[in-house]
Write a protein that holds these residues in place. Structure first.
Motif, PDB file in Angstrom:
ATOM      1  N   ILE A 191      40.580  37.427  44.873  1.00  0.00           N
ATOM      2  CA  ILE A 191      40.843  36.705  43.631  1.00  0.00           C
ATOM      3  C   ILE A 191      41.038  37.745  42.532  1.00  0.00           C
ATOM      4  CG2 ILE A 191      39.973  35.003  41.988  1.00  0.00           C
ATOM      5  CD1 ILE A 191      38.316  33.794  44.227  1.00  0.00           C
ATOM      6  N   GLU A 192      42.145  37.643  41.814  1.00  0.00           N
ATOM      7  CA  GLU A 192      42.572  38.722  40.907  1.00  0.00           C
ATOM      8  C   GLU A 192      42.884  38.180  39.516  1.00  0.00           C
ATOM      9  OE1 GLU A 192      46.201  42.056  40.865  1.00  0.00           O
ATOM     10  OE2 GLU A 192      45.857  40.749  42.603  1.00  0.00           O
ATOM     11  N   TYR A 193      42.391  38.904  38.522  1.00  0.00           N
ATOM     12  CA  TYR A 193      42.752  38.624  37.137  1.00  0.00           C
ATOM     13  C   TYR A 193      43.014  39.952  36.440  1.00  0.00           C
ATOM     14  CZ  TYR A 193      42.496  37.292  32.231  1.00  0.00           C
ATOM     15  OH  TYR A 193      42.791  37.117  30.888  1.00  0.00           O
ATOM     16  N   GLU A 194      44.251  40.155  35.985  1.00  0.00           N
ATOM     17  CA  GLU A 194      44.672  41.396  35.331  1.00  0.00           C
ATOM     18  C   GLU A 194      44.260  42.607  36.163  1.00  0.00           C
ATOM     19  OE1 GLU A 194      43.365  41.078  31.229  1.00  0.00           O
ATOM     20  OE2 GLU A 194      45.145  39.888  30.722  1.00  0.00           O
ATOM     21  N   ASN A 195      43.296  43.404  35.701  1.00  0.00           N
ATOM     22  CA  ASN A 195      42.943  44.632  36.422  1.00  0.00           C
ATOM     23  C   ASN A 195      41.640  44.514  37.215  1.00  0.00           C
ATOM     24  OD1 ASN A 195      45.187  46.177  35.527  1.00  0.00           O
ATOM     25  ND2 ASN A 195      44.203  46.383  33.532  1.00  0.00           N
ATOM     26  N   GLU A 196      41.305  43.278  37.611  1.00  0.00           N
ATOM     27  CA  GLU A 196      40.051  43.064  38.325  1.00  0.00           C
ATOM     28  C   GLU A 196      40.291  42.209  39.577  1.00  0.00           C
ATOM     29  OE1 GLU A 196      37.250  42.905  34.312  1.00  0.00           O
ATOM     30  OE2 GLU A 196      38.104  41.066  35.159  1.00  0.00           O
ATOM     31  N   ILE A 197      39.692  42.642  40.694  1.00  0.00           N
ATOM     32  CA  ILE A 197      39.783  41.886  41.949  1.00  0.00           C
ATOM     33  C   ILE A 197      38.386  41.760  42.545  1.00  0.00           C
ATOM     34  CG2 ILE A 197      40.652  41.877  44.334  1.00  0.00           C
ATOM     35  CD1 ILE A 197      43.072  43.430  43.405  1.00  0.00           C
ATOM     36  N   ILE A 198      38.031  40.547  42.951  1.00  0.00           N
ATOM     37  CA  ILE A 198      36.837  40.372  43.779  1.00  0.00           C
ATOM     38  C   ILE A 198      37.302  39.835  45.131  1.00  0.00           C
ATOM     39  CG2 ILE A 198      35.193  40.036  41.899  1.00  0.00           C
ATOM     40  CD1 ILE A 198      35.383  37.031  42.342  1.00  0.00           C
ATOM     41  N   VAL A 199      36.622  40.256  46.174  1.00  0.00           N
ATOM     42  CA  VAL A 199      37.010  39.910  47.544  1.00  0.00           C
ATOM     43  C   VAL A 199      35.915  39.047  48.166  1.00  0.00           C
ATOM     44  CG1 VAL A 199      37.625  40.813  49.828  1.00  0.00           C
ATOM     45  CG2 VAL A 199      38.296  42.064  47.756  1.00  0.00           C
ATOM     46  N   ILE A 200      36.319  37.978  48.830  1.00  0.00           N
ATOM     47  CA  ILE A 200      35.372  37.113  49.535  1.00  0.00           C
ATOM     48  C   ILE A 200      35.506  37.339  51.039  1.00  0.00           C
ATOM     49  CG2 ILE A 200      34.674  34.725  49.999  1.00  0.00           C
ATOM     50  CD1 ILE A 200      35.761  33.997  47.243  1.00  0.00           C
ATOM     51  N   ASP A 201      34.446  37.855  51.637  1.00  0.00           N
ATOM     52  CA  ASP A 201      34.328  38.095  53.083  1.00  0.00           C
ATOM     53  C   ASP A 201      35.263  39.199  53.588  1.00  0.00           C
ATOM     54  OD1 ASP A 201      32.267  36.273  53.464  1.00  0.00           O
ATOM     55  OD2 ASP A 201      33.621  34.608  53.856  1.00  0.00           O
ATOM     56  N   ALA A 202      34.878  39.749  54.727  1.00  0.00           N
ATOM     57  CA  ALA A 202      35.663  40.802  55.385  1.00  0.00           C
ATOM     58  C   ALA A 202      35.359  40.711  56.883  1.00  0.00           C
ATOM     59  CB  ALA A 202      35.292  42.179  54.833  1.00  0.00           C
ATOM     60  N   GLY A 203      35.955  39.723  57.517  1.00  0.00           N
ATOM     61  CA  GLY A 203      35.604  39.419  58.899  1.00  0.00           C
ATOM     62  C   GLY A 203      36.489  40.072  59.939  1.00  0.00           C
ATOM     63  N   LEU A 204      36.171  39.763  61.185  1.00  0.00           N
ATOM     64  CA  LEU A 204      36.977  40.224  62.312  1.00  0.00           C
ATOM     65  C   LEU A 204      37.217  39.056  63.247  1.00  0.00           C
ATOM     66  CD1 LEU A 204      34.977  40.285  64.972  1.00  0.00           C
ATOM     67  CD2 LEU A 204      34.260  42.470  64.055  1.00  0.00           C
ATOM     68  N   THR A 205      38.087  39.263  64.207  1.00  0.00           N
ATOM     69  CA  THR A 205      38.248  38.345  65.319  1.00  0.00           C
ATOM     70  C   THR A 205      38.368  39.175  66.583  1.00  0.00           C
ATOM     71  OG1 THR A 205      39.475  36.419  66.127  1.00  0.00           O
ATOM     72  CG2 THR A 205      40.778  38.232  65.258  1.00  0.00           C
ATOM     73  N   ARG A 207      21.585  29.905  43.324  1.00  0.00           N
ATOM     74  CA  ARG A 207      21.520  29.638  41.886  1.00  0.00           C
ATOM     75  C   ARG A 207      21.444  30.908  41.035  1.00  0.00           C
ATOM     76  NH1 ARG A 207      19.672  23.753  39.945  1.00  0.00           N
ATOM     77  NH2 ARG A 207      20.334  22.570  41.781  1.00  0.00           N
ATOM     78  N   ASN A 208      21.438  32.098  41.684  1.00  0.00           N
ATOM     79  CA  ASN A 208      21.621  33.333  40.914  1.00  0.00           C
ATOM     80  C   ASN A 208      23.017  33.330  40.307  1.00  0.00           C
ATOM     81  OD1 ASN A 208      19.790  35.854  42.862  1.00  0.00           O
ATOM     82  ND2 ASN A 208      19.083  34.236  41.519  1.00  0.00           N
ATOM     83  N   ILE A 209      23.150  33.975  39.149  1.00  0.00           N
ATOM     84  CA  ILE A 209      24.457  34.086  38.492  1.00  0.00           C
ATOM     85  C   ILE A 209      24.775  35.561  38.303  1.00  0.00           C
ATOM     86  CG2 ILE A 209      25.755  33.613  36.379  1.00  0.00           C
ATOM     87  CD1 ILE A 209      24.208  30.989  36.152  1.00  0.00           C
ATOM     88  N   LEU A 210      25.980  35.941  38.688  1.00  0.00           N
ATOM     89  CA  LEU A 210      26.415  37.335  38.667  1.00  0.00           C
ATOM     90  C   LEU A 210      27.658  37.468  37.805  1.00  0.00           C
ATOM     91  CD1 LEU A 210      26.406  40.276  39.897  1.00  0.00           C
ATOM     92  CD2 LEU A 210      27.817  39.334  41.745  1.00  0.00           C
ATOM     93  N   LYS A 211      27.636  38.445  36.889  1.00  0.00           N
ATOM     94  CA  LYS A 211      28.795  38.710  36.042  1.00  0.00           C
ATOM     95  C   LYS A 211      29.559  39.901  36.603  1.00  0.00           C
ATOM     96  CE  LYS A 211      31.178  38.223  32.118  1.00  0.00           C
ATOM     97  NZ  LYS A 211      32.019  37.049  31.858  1.00  0.00           N
ATOM     98  N   LEU A 212      30.821  39.698  36.936  1.00  0.00           N
ATOM     99  CA  LEU A 212      31.686  40.766  37.441  1.00  0.00           C
ATOM    100  C   LEU A 212      32.950  40.809  36.590  1.00  0.00           C
ATOM    101  CD1 LEU A 212      31.370  40.140  41.299  1.00  0.00           C
ATOM    102  CD2 LEU A 212      30.498  42.140  40.071  1.00  0.00           C
ATOM    103  N   GLY A 213      32.905  41.540  35.483  1.00  0.00           N
ATOM    104  CA  GLY A 213      34.053  41.615  34.585  1.00  0.00           C
ATOM    105  C   GLY A 213      34.402  40.250  34.034  1.00  0.00           C
ATOM    106  N   SER A 214      35.608  39.812  34.300  1.00  0.00           N
ATOM    107  CA  SER A 214      36.067  38.511  33.801  1.00  0.00           C
ATOM    108  C   SER A 214      35.590  37.347  34.657  1.00  0.00           C
ATOM    109  CB  SER A 214      37.602  38.492  33.748  1.00  0.00           C
ATOM    110  OG  SER A 214      38.076  39.525  32.919  1.00  0.00           O
ATOM    111  N   PHE A 215      34.937  37.656  35.782  1.00  0.00           N
ATOM    112  CA  PHE A 215      34.465  36.624  36.700  1.00  0.00           C
ATOM    113  C   PHE A 215      32.953  36.427  36.558  1.00  0.00           C
ATOM    114  CE2 PHE A 215      38.030  38.803  38.847  1.00  0.00           C
ATOM    115  CZ  PHE A 215      38.912  37.741  38.970  1.00  0.00           C
ATOM    116  N   THR A 216      32.521  35.185  36.640  1.00  0.00           N
ATOM    117  CA  THR A 216      31.097  34.864  36.709  1.00  0.00           C
ATOM    118  C   THR A 216      30.884  34.069  37.986  1.00  0.00           C
ATOM    119  OG1 THR A 216      30.892  34.783  34.310  1.00  0.00           O
ATOM    120  CG2 THR A 216      29.142  33.754  35.594  1.00  0.00           C
TER     121      THR A 216
END
Length: 551
Positions: A23-37, A120-129
């Motif tokens: 998920i990307e906004y301007e100069n920031e990307i967060i990645v969800i999961d990194a799996g294999l098969t 229910r923890n909340i994490l701030k990552l740049g433009s993402f919460t």
């Protein structure tokens, strides 16, 4: 002001496994999961398949973090290979990170910074919460995410089901999902694995009740239960039953031993260590006093159960009075291996119980009614089905439309697709490089590699080695060509085939000027003529290796 967010699908859409979304906004990307098969028959010699992260590497300065939904291999298995190229923090539940840390021991040169989070923890990552939400699954520590972005709230369910009587006593946080839905959700990314199944997924406790009955009615038998090592809730129920019926427990299989130890240290798995014995001690106990928990529920060739079935497991020999329970259903594509093991167990005289005979397994994924509940609580403006083959994504789209979602507000993603999300719109925004990377030993390749093509050729058509000695001055062949074949013709045809092949080579060389000829030219001629001869003879084109020596 720019309020557009881009989603890039690098795995987990149109296929089973190797889940990964950016998920990307301007100069920031967060990645969800990194799996294999795991590879199929089309990938000979390949160990695992991981996502192609070319896009992330091209934007590596933008990547801020990796968020993990839970600790299954199809969500964390590719992480060591990703972190080898992207040095970013990883967020997940305590058990998820412990499983990753255990995995990272095999990659000591890769940096890993894991940061534990709770529901229910909340994490701030740049433009993402990011807010972390408790969900039920077949492994402890599973999380969904609500990600606040400039384009609105995005809910990612991860893998989930609704279990009204969970083993750990903690239900999926439906109240919080409802509150988030009332607050407003722009996009829902929802798993689709069980979307073709009507109704609800059964509770994990139903398996415990079935196992209880089986253990009780086989009181004098030695009992061996094969299940997924990561299914902590299943392991806990089995351990509780062993204690109830006064049986000692032996773990066998590397992943079973490792996961049970990690989960015990974290308090996710509770048992009396005095009730645990080594597999080498099993034969010293009466049959009615022992229960063995093993890997191999998917018929994996090197797993403990498969080796037991073939008589190659030195620490334990199966007997005719053993009860063997496969507390798992075959993953699509594994059916042949699973039933091969079951047949081998029957031939040994063992009593075998599996999912077709008793309710010894339940899924960790939501069926249709649970998916409807998720949609109804979250009330998203836009919807993207994820985590499944294309047929699952298509059926999930149709399910969402029965709930009133308009077709124009739903996108079925494919590998490499980028989707642009704004507060009031969603649309495709092109494609990036994505797909499969093949891990083979310590090497990483791609689908177009020569190695893979050569392996397929060797597997299907065999190979032929030809050695020819040529007098470069006189311009003639000295002695007979030497030929070795493997996998080309059957034994009773071998002698005649080799003689005819030699004659073909000699005849073709007589038509050439060999005096001062280049070895490369001679090799090419031998390969061409021999290949034509073999194809006419066998309708196959084996790999041909040609060695030319000059006197």
């Amino acid at each position: 002001m720019n309020n557009k967010v881009k989603l890039t699908f690098l795995g987990g859409v149109g296929e089973i496994g190797k889940n990964m979304t950016a998920i990307e906004y301007e100069n920031e990307i967060i990645v969800i999961d990194a799996g294999l098969t795991f590879p199929d028959d089309e990938l000979p010699g390949v160990d695992i398949v991981i996502p192609d992260i070319s896009y992330l590497l091209a934007n590596k300065d933008k990547v801020k973090a990796i968020l993990l939904t839970h600790g299954h291999e199809d969500h964390i298995g590719g992480l060591p290979f990703v972190l080898a190229q992207l040095n970013v923090p990883v967020y997940g539940s305590r058990l998820t990170l412990a499983l990753v840390e255990n995995k990272m021991k095999e990659h000591p040169n890769v940096k890993f910074k894991g940061i534990s989070v709770k529901p229910r923890n909340i994490l701030k990552l740049g433009s993402f919460t990011v807010e972390f939400i408790k969900v039920n699954h077949s492994i402890a520590g599973a999380l969904a995410f609500c990600i606040t972005t400039p384009a609105g709230n995005i809910v990612h369910t991860g893998d989930f089901k609704v279990d009204y009587e969970p083993i750990d006593g903690e239900m999926i946080d439906l109240p919080r999902l409802g509150e988030i839905g009332k607050r407003g959700v722009n996009l829902l990314l929802c798993e689709s694995t069980n979307v073709c199944r009507k109704g609800f997924t059964m509770s994990e406790k139903s398996v415990g009740r079935e196992l209880d009955e089986l253990i009780k009615t086989h009181a004098n038998n030695r009992i061996i239960i094969a299940t997924f090592a990561s299914n902590i809730y299943r392991l806990q129920q089995i351990l509780n039953l062993a204690e109830k019926y006064k049986r000692k427990v032996a773990f066998t299989g590397r992943s079973m031993i490792n996961v049970s130890e990690v989960a015990y240290k974290l308090g996710e798995l509770k048992y009396d260590r005095n009730n645990i014995i080594d597999i080498s001690q099993v034969d010293k106990c009466d049959d009615k006093e022992v229960l063995i928990m093993t890997t191999g529920s998917q018929g994996e060739p090197m797993s403990a159960l498969t080796r037991m079935a073939s008589g190659e497991f030195k620490q334990l020999k199966l007997r005719s009075n053993d009860l063997i329970i496969l507390s798992a259903s075959p993953i699509p594509g594994n059916e042949k291996n699973v039933y091969k093991v079951i047949n081998a167990l029957y031939k040994l005289g063992a009593d075998v119980i599996y999912d077709e005979l008793a309710d010894v397994h339940v899924s960790g994924h939501a069926c249709q009614e649970e998916l409807k509940l998720m949609h109804s609580l979250v009330k998203p403006k836009f919807f993207i089905p994820v985590h499944g083959e294309y047929r699952h994504l298509k059926v999930h789209k149709e399910l969402a439309m029965t709930l009133g979602k308009e077709e124009r507000n739903i996108i079925i993603p494919s590998l490499g697709m980028q989707v642009e999300l704004s507060p009031n719109s969603i649309k495709q925004a092109g494609f990036v490089t994505a797909g499969q990377r093949l891990v083979d030993g310590i090497g990483i390749g791609d689908m177009d590699s020569n190695v893979l093509r050569e392996r397929k050729q060797l597997a299907e058509d065999g190979f032929c080695v030809v050695c020819v000695n040529i007098n470069n001055v006189a311009g003639n062949v000295t002695g007979e060509p030497f030929i070795i074949t493997r996998g080309v013709v059957y034994a009773d045809e071998q002698e005649a085939f080799v003689q005819d092949a030699k004659a073909t080579i000699i005849a073709s060389l007589k038509e050439q000027e060999l005096r001062d000829a280049e070895p490369a030219v001679i090799k090419q001629s031998i390969r061409r003529n021999l290949s034509n001869f073999i194809f006419k003879r066998t309708k196959r084109r084996p790999m041909i290796l040609t060695i030319v020596t000059l006197d």
